[in-house]
Design a protein around this motif. Structure first.
Motif: not given
Ligand code: ADP
Ligand code: MG
Length: 655
Positions: A134, A137, A145-146, A149-150, A152, A179
């Motif tokens: 990440l 980002h 974020l998706s 991603q959150k 992560r 995911t």
């Protein structure tokens, strides 16, 4: 060696204060490092409850949890906070990121509470963000974020303090299949390094991913199944020295959060400033009025003066007179009287005073003008009010500006100084026959009496001896009708007045008039400031309410901070910083506003009063900002201690 052991843990919830509903029943289980454990069970089987107990988020249970040979029960609250911070990394189904912090700041948050420096923190956070993919980002906010991603970011945050145990409560619960798999891979790679990873799930597919499945049903372990060997890597256990969130960090956090609610906070600060503005204006106005009054009084009255007359009749109707040398008619003083008065303790010196009203006129060239008052010059006549020339010595006369103008002209009156005038006084002699006392006098100066009223227009002053000589040339004796006694200093004025009255005379100390006026102005100032203070109270309550709302709004955030190791003290500090900042902001707004208003008012009033009536001093400004901050901090005490007292588990539950 066993890393974590759950010993005889039971818990039940009291429903509506009556029925006890068991959630966990005698749970006994051991975990080792490098394991990737899935706790599998249906919803409501007690999985989250168990996780919270392991994570030190819940202390209301029976049994104990042993970690590296130390039990949670034996730890003090502070140690439990440190345990959460150093040993545990929490990951939640709903990510629980702090929305107003960037990805990088979210990861660095937990490290804020260790004694690492900023450089190290940044370095480490970037490293972990690279690990979870990440790093590109890291400046984004969580809502950009998706879901994957959150999660992560949440994992990166959990890893930030290098924990020995990762607790993940349904980490893939809100993620799609692909995911989920990536997240599980990531968790597996963490276990590979020798970390104990415990995940909670209700999905067999997710559970199958780990090295061990512990099945839970209705609060009991029903099966413990090993799928693979644990990872054997030996992780060094970290012992970071815990420290509180620094005040600087908490202020930074507070500023960030206040920006998030910038409109609301600005409105609150403006609202709060109204009270301060009104108090500041009242104080400044009082200050200005007092200075103005003192100047007015001092320019006309000598504070050391006690003026004495002999007969009470003479005083009647003249008490309010504010002539520069309040000269009153009445029974004349004898030499014996005068000695009596000058003999009073602390009397510096006395003056003989006589006032002749409406019986005299002045001739200069073609002008012949009547005097309203011919008086003896006293200490009350101030040098600074002499426009030109000086005080009169023997055979000299001091003319008021307006009288000089009437004798000469508006333009040339100053050139009268040095000229000789003739003074005529129409008196009665002892046989009651009219007699004219005449004197040729040199004008010593012109004197501006200021705005002491219309009575003092056409006046002239001579020394007592000048008048005495002029009278004696007509075989008349001049006796003073008033004695001015001057005190050594202002404190003795009252005692002199008492002594004068005791000796049978009548006194009127001007100092007490001034004292009274000052007292009245002070009283009015404090009264008005007090009334203005009520609006201060209102703004204090407003700030209290706003902080309360803020605490309620951010209950989850408080829970998150607690779950990553924030102490009660840290939470209190964050809210303290916010209230202090709010108060500071409101104080600065108030001072700026009061300053602006005072400029405007002074501009409006300067023509009327000839002076700045609203005197806002730097002291008042500092006072305003200080009081505002203090009130705000006091108002914030309650909400911040409420925030700190929240049980971390309960606050996370809060939606
Ligand atoms: P899981 O995570 O396995 O779904 P939980 O540990 O969250 O289960 O909850 C176990 C049981 O305890 C559930 O029946 C839940 O309703 C109950 N429970 C959880 N928290 C509370 C609470 N604060 N008050 C009352 N009951 C609760
Ligand atoms: Mg749960």
């Amino acid at each position: 060696m066993t890393l974590l052991e759950i010993k005889q843990v039971s818990k039940s919830y009291k429903l509506a204060g009556k029925e006890k509903v068991p959630v966990l029943r005698n749970v006994n289980i051991k975990f080792e490092s490098g394991e990737f454990v899935s706790i599998l069970g249906e919803s409501g089987s007690g999985k989250s409850t168990l996780m919270n107990i392991i994570g030190g988020m819940d202390s209301d249970y029976e049994g104990d949890v042993m970690i590296q040979g130390k039990t949670l029960r034996s730890m003090k609250e502070k140690e439990v906070d440190a345990y959460r911070k150093d040993k545990i990394g929490f990951i939640f189904q709903s990510f629980n990121l702090i929305p107003h912090l960037s990805v990088l700041e979210n990861v660095m948050m937990a490290m804020q509470m260790t004694d690492t420096n900023k450089q190290e923190r940044m370095q480490r956070a970037k490293g972990i963000l690279t690990e979870v993919g990440l790093v590109d980002h890291m400046q984004k906010k969580p809502n950009q974020l998706s879901g994957g991603q959150k999660q992560r970011v949440a994992i990166a945050r959990a890893l930030s303090n290098d924990p020995d145990i990762i607790l993940a409560d349904e980490p893939t619960g809100s993620l799609d299949r692909d995911t989920s798999e990536q997240i599980l891979e990531l968790l597996d790679s963490i276990a590979k390094k020798g970390v104990l990873v415990i995940t909670v799930t209700h999905s067999q597919r997710v559970a199958d991913f780990g090295s061990r499945i512990v099945s839970v049903e209705d609060g009991s372990i029903i099966e413990d199944q090993r799928l693979k060997e644990r990872y054997m890597a030996v992780k060094e256990t970290n012992e970071t020295k815990g420290k509180s969130l620094s005040l600087k960090a908490s202020f930074k956090l507070a500023i960030k959060n206040m920006r998030l609610q910038s409109k609301r906070n600005l409105l609150v600060a403006i609202g709060g400033s109204i009270g301060i503005v009104s108090v500041l204006l009242m104080l400044s106005l009082g200050n200005g009025v007092k200075t103005y009054m003192n100047n007015e009084i001092n320019s006309t009255l000598n504070p050391l003066l006690v003026d004495v007359v002999k007969s009470p009749e003479a005083v009647k109707g003249q008490q309010a007179g504010r002539l520069p040398n309040r000269q009153r008619g009445g029974e004349p003083f004898t030499e014996k009287d005068i000695n009596k008065i000058s003999g009073i303790n602390n009397v510096d010196h006395v003056e003989k005073v006589i006032t002749i009203k409406g019986k005299s006129n002045v001739v200069y060239h073609e002008s012949n003008k009547d005097l309203q008052v011919l008086g003896t010059v006293t200490d009350s006549i101030k040098d600074k009010n002499i426009e030109k020339g000086s005080l009169p010595s023997d055979n000299e006369v001091l003319l008021t500006t307006s009288f000089a103008k009437s004798l000469s002209s508006d333009k040339t009156y100053k050139s009268l100084v040095g000229e000789t005038i003739s003074l005529f006084i129409n008196q009665m002699d002892e046989q009651n026959q009219p007699v004219t006392v005449k004197a040729e006098l040199v004008v010593s100066g012109v004197y501006d009496q200021g705005n002491t009223g219309p009575m003092n227009d056409a006046n002239a002053y001579v020394s007592y001896s000048t008048l005495e000589n002029a009278y004696s040339s007509q075989n008349l004796t001049l006796l003073p009708t008033q004695i001015n006694a001057y005190a050594n200093n202002q404190d003795q004025v009252e005692s002199i007045k008492k002594a004068v009255d005791k000796a049978g005379f009548i006194s009127s100390p001007t100092a007490s008039i001034m004292k009274q006026v000052t007292t009245y102005v002070d009283m009015a100032t404090y009264l008005l400031s007090g009334i203005a203070g009520i609006s201060l109270l209102v703004s204090g309550i407003m700030i209290l309410v706003v902080l309360y709302i803020s605490v309620v709004e951010r209950t989850r955030e408080i829970g998150i901070l607690r779950s990553i190791g924030a102490r009660k003290k840290d939470i209190r500090r964050i809210f303290f910083s916010e209230s202090a900042l709010l108060g500071l902001l409101s104080g600065v707004i108030a001072v700026a506003a009061a300053w602006g208003i005072s400029l405007g008012l002074n501009n409006l009033l300067v023509n009327t009063f000839g002076t700045e009536l609203v005197q806002l001093t730097p002291g008042y400004m500092v006072f305003g900002i200080g009081v505002s901050t203090l009130i705000s901090v006091i108002a914030g005490l309650l909400p911040s201690s409420k925030a700190a007292k929240l049980d971390p588990m309960e606050s996370l539950r809060y939606e």
